[in-house]
Design an enzyme around this catalytic site. Structure first.
Site, short mmCIF file in Angstrom:
data_model
loop_
_atom_site.label_atom_id
_atom_site.label_comp_id
_atom_site.label_asym_id
_atom_site.label_seq_id
_atom_site.Cartn_x
_atom_site.Cartn_y
_atom_site.Cartn_z
N ARG A 1 0.80 -1.24 0.00
CA ARG A 1 0.00 0.00 0.00
C ARG A 1 0.83 1.28 0.00
O ARG A 1 0.41 2.30 0.52
CB ARG A 1 -0.96 0.03 1.20
CG ARG A 1 -2.05 -1.00 1.17
CD ARG A 1 -3.22 -0.54 0.31
NE ARG A 1 -4.20 -1.57 0.12
CZ ARG A 1 -5.30 -1.71 0.86
NH1 ARG A 1 -5.56 -0.86 1.80
NH2 ARG A 1 -6.14 -2.68 0.61
C1 FAD Z 1 -15.59 1.34 -0.57
C2 FAD Z 1 -14.10 1.39 -0.68
C3 FAD Z 1 -13.39 0.23 -0.94
C4 FAD Z 1 -12.00 0.28 -1.07
N1 FAD Z 1 -11.32 -0.87 -1.29
C5 FAD Z 1 -9.98 -0.85 -1.44
C6 FAD Z 1 -9.24 -2.06 -1.68
O1 FAD Z 1 -9.77 -3.15 -1.74
N2 FAD Z 1 -7.90 -1.95 -1.84
C7 FAD Z 1 -7.25 -0.75 -1.78
O2 FAD Z 1 -6.02 -0.72 -1.95
N3 FAD Z 1 -7.91 0.38 -1.53
C8 FAD Z 1 -9.26 0.37 -1.36
N4 FAD Z 1 -9.94 1.53 -1.10
C9 FAD Z 1 -9.21 2.80 -1.00
C10 FAD Z 1 -9.21 3.59 -2.34
O3 FAD Z 1 -10.32 3.29 -3.13
C11 FAD Z 1 -7.96 3.31 -3.15
O4 FAD Z 1 -6.86 3.76 -2.40
C12 FAD Z 1 -7.98 3.99 -4.52
O5 FAD Z 1 -6.94 3.45 -5.30
C13 FAD Z 1 -7.86 5.51 -4.46
O6 FAD Z 1 -8.03 6.03 -5.78
P1 FAD Z 1 -8.64 7.48 -6.03
O7 FAD Z 1 -8.54 7.78 -7.48
O8 FAD Z 1 -10.00 7.59 -5.46
O9 FAD Z 1 -7.62 8.39 -5.25
P2 FAD Z 1 -7.92 9.70 -4.41
O10 FAD Z 1 -8.73 9.34 -3.23
O11 FAD Z 1 -8.43 10.77 -5.28
O12 FAD Z 1 -6.45 10.07 -3.94
C14 FAD Z 1 -5.75 9.27 -3.01
C15 FAD Z 1 -4.30 9.77 -2.94
O13 FAD Z 1 -3.67 9.54 -4.20
C16 FAD Z 1 -3.20 10.76 -4.74
N5 FAD Z 1 -3.44 10.73 -6.20
C17 FAD Z 1 -4.59 10.41 -6.85
N6 FAD Z 1 -4.38 10.46 -8.18
C18 FAD Z 1 -3.10 10.84 -8.36
C19 FAD Z 1 -2.29 11.10 -9.50
N7 FAD Z 1 -2.73 10.95 -10.75
N8 FAD Z 1 -1.01 11.50 -9.29
C20 FAD Z 1 -0.51 11.66 -8.04
N9 FAD Z 1 -1.23 11.43 -6.92
C21 FAD Z 1 -2.51 11.02 -7.09
C22 FAD Z 1 -4.02 11.86 -4.07
O14 FAD Z 1 -3.29 13.08 -4.07
C23 FAD Z 1 -4.21 11.27 -2.69
O15 FAD Z 1 -3.08 11.52 -1.89
C24 FAD Z 1 -11.32 1.52 -0.94
C25 FAD Z 1 -12.05 2.68 -0.67
C26 FAD Z 1 -13.42 2.63 -0.52
C27 FAD Z 1 -14.17 3.89 -0.25
#
Ligand code: FAD
EC number: 1.3.1.98
Length: 292
Positions: A170
């Site tokens: 992670r």
């Molecule tokens: C219902 C639910 C289930 C989930 N299940 C999992 C799971 O099974 N496994 C898991 O690992 N995670 C899980 N997560 C956590 C989350 O979904 C993941 O971490 C996901 O990959 C985040 O992606 P995002 O685009 O929403 O990122 P964001 O929430 O928008 O950003 C997260 C971080 O990444 C950075 N970021 C985003 N895009 C970029 C980019 N292009 N360049 C640089 N930095 C960037 C942001 O600045 C921030 O610090 C879950 C969350 C929820 C709500």
């Protein structure tokens, strides 16, 4: 600060972030921009860098908790078409950072390419998943990454190998960089077997998630050898509540923001939970959720 005149139309001030994040709470971004392509993106980074402004990229907002005061810097969204494209060349899938992870999974499976299907059901974008090395069932996205194109704080771009990205549980060493595009090396497989596997994984994920809750987060990283869910349950923390924020009673690795929830309540609950876990087990529960 003022951005160069030709970028001015791109940048909005005091943009509310709450509607853009899954938890639906928190204050505004001082500046917010959605560049339409890489050229605009590079110029915005450069301008922010010259002004000493902190920059964050927002993906799908599924892993961000915004403080009440908001973010005193520039937030960039990469949701434009040019930064969200998906393409396949033989066994390689290339994804713009703003592409939805679910679209990348479905496209690869539909093309008979295996390696991303275990990530089905994880919300957010490819950029967010790569940045945080999203994983499910012990397999992480980093294991199938070939190269990543990133933008540096001064607006320059460069391409990193899987090794240079420093993927670990992670985590990556990409902090401070913007992920622009990722190429995955996948394995040719039978489409119908792959589709069935993806559907099975999708059903099992949905059954282990709080139903009908939209404003949720998965705040903690699974500690070594034990799912956070089991650890929290064994510490008696399932359903624990702070104001209008709680851990789900049946699936305590999910945090729920109920009506009236605030970011301060989320932070207090997270701290309380971490303290209790350390007290009872000695485990230092790490945060997956990014606090802005
Ligand atoms: C219902 C639910 C289930 C989930 N299940 C999992 C799971 O099974 N496994 C898991 O690992 N995670 C899980 N997560 C956590 C989350 O979904 C993941 O971490 C996901 O990959 C985040 O992606 P995002 O685009 O929403 O990122 P964001 O929430 O928008 O950003 C997260 C971080 O990444 C950075 N970021 C985003 N895009 C970029 C980019 N292009 N360049 C640089 N930095 C960037 C942001 O600045 C921030 O610090 C879950 C969350 C929820 C709500």
């Amino acid at each position: 600060m003022s951005f160069p005149a030709d970028l001015d139309h791109l940048v909005r001030t005091d943009e509310p972030l709450a509607p853009l994040v899954w938890l639906g709470i928190g204050g505004p971004a001082r500046y917010f921009a959605e560049p339409v392509d890489r050229v605009e993106l590079a110029r915005i980074y450069e301008a922010a860098h010259s002004a000493g402004l902190a920059v964050r990229v927002l993906g799908g907002g599924s892993n961000v908790l915004v403080r009440e005061a908001g973010f005193d810097g520039l937030v960039i969204s990469l949701s434009a078409a040019a930064t969200s494209e998906l393409s396949i060349d033989e066994n390689r899938l290339t994804a713009g950072a703003g592409a939805k992870l679910s679209h990348a999974v479905i496209k690869s499976v539909g093309a008979g390419l295996g390696g991303l299907e275990h990530l089905v059901g994880i919300p957010g974008t490819v950029g967010g998943a790569v940045m945080g090395n999203a994983s499910n069932g012990g397999r992480d996205i980093g294991s199938v990454v070939d190269t990543i194109t990133v933008v540096e704080s001064d607006g320059c771009t460069r391409t990193l190998s899987q090794q240079e990205a420093g993927f670990s549980h992670r985590k990556t060493s990409l902090l401070g960089l913007g992920v622009l595009e990722t190429t995955f090396v996948l394995e040719a497989r039978d489409v119908s077997a792959l589709t069935k596997r993806m559907q099975k994984l999708w059903i099992s994920r949905n059954s282990s998630r709080p139903s009908e809750q939209r404003r949720i987060a998965m705040p903690f990283v699974d500690p070594d050898g034990m799912p956070a869910k089991d650890l929290l349950q064994s510490c008696g923390l399932a359903g624990v509540r702070e104001g209008d924020v709680s851990l789900d009673a049946a699936h305590p690795h999910y945090l729920i923001a109920h009506d009236g929830a605030t970011s301060d309540q989320c932070l207090r609950l997270i701290e309380r939970v971490r303290e209790q876990v350390t007290l009872q087990t000695g485990i230092d529960l790490q945060l997956n959720l990014q606090i802005w």
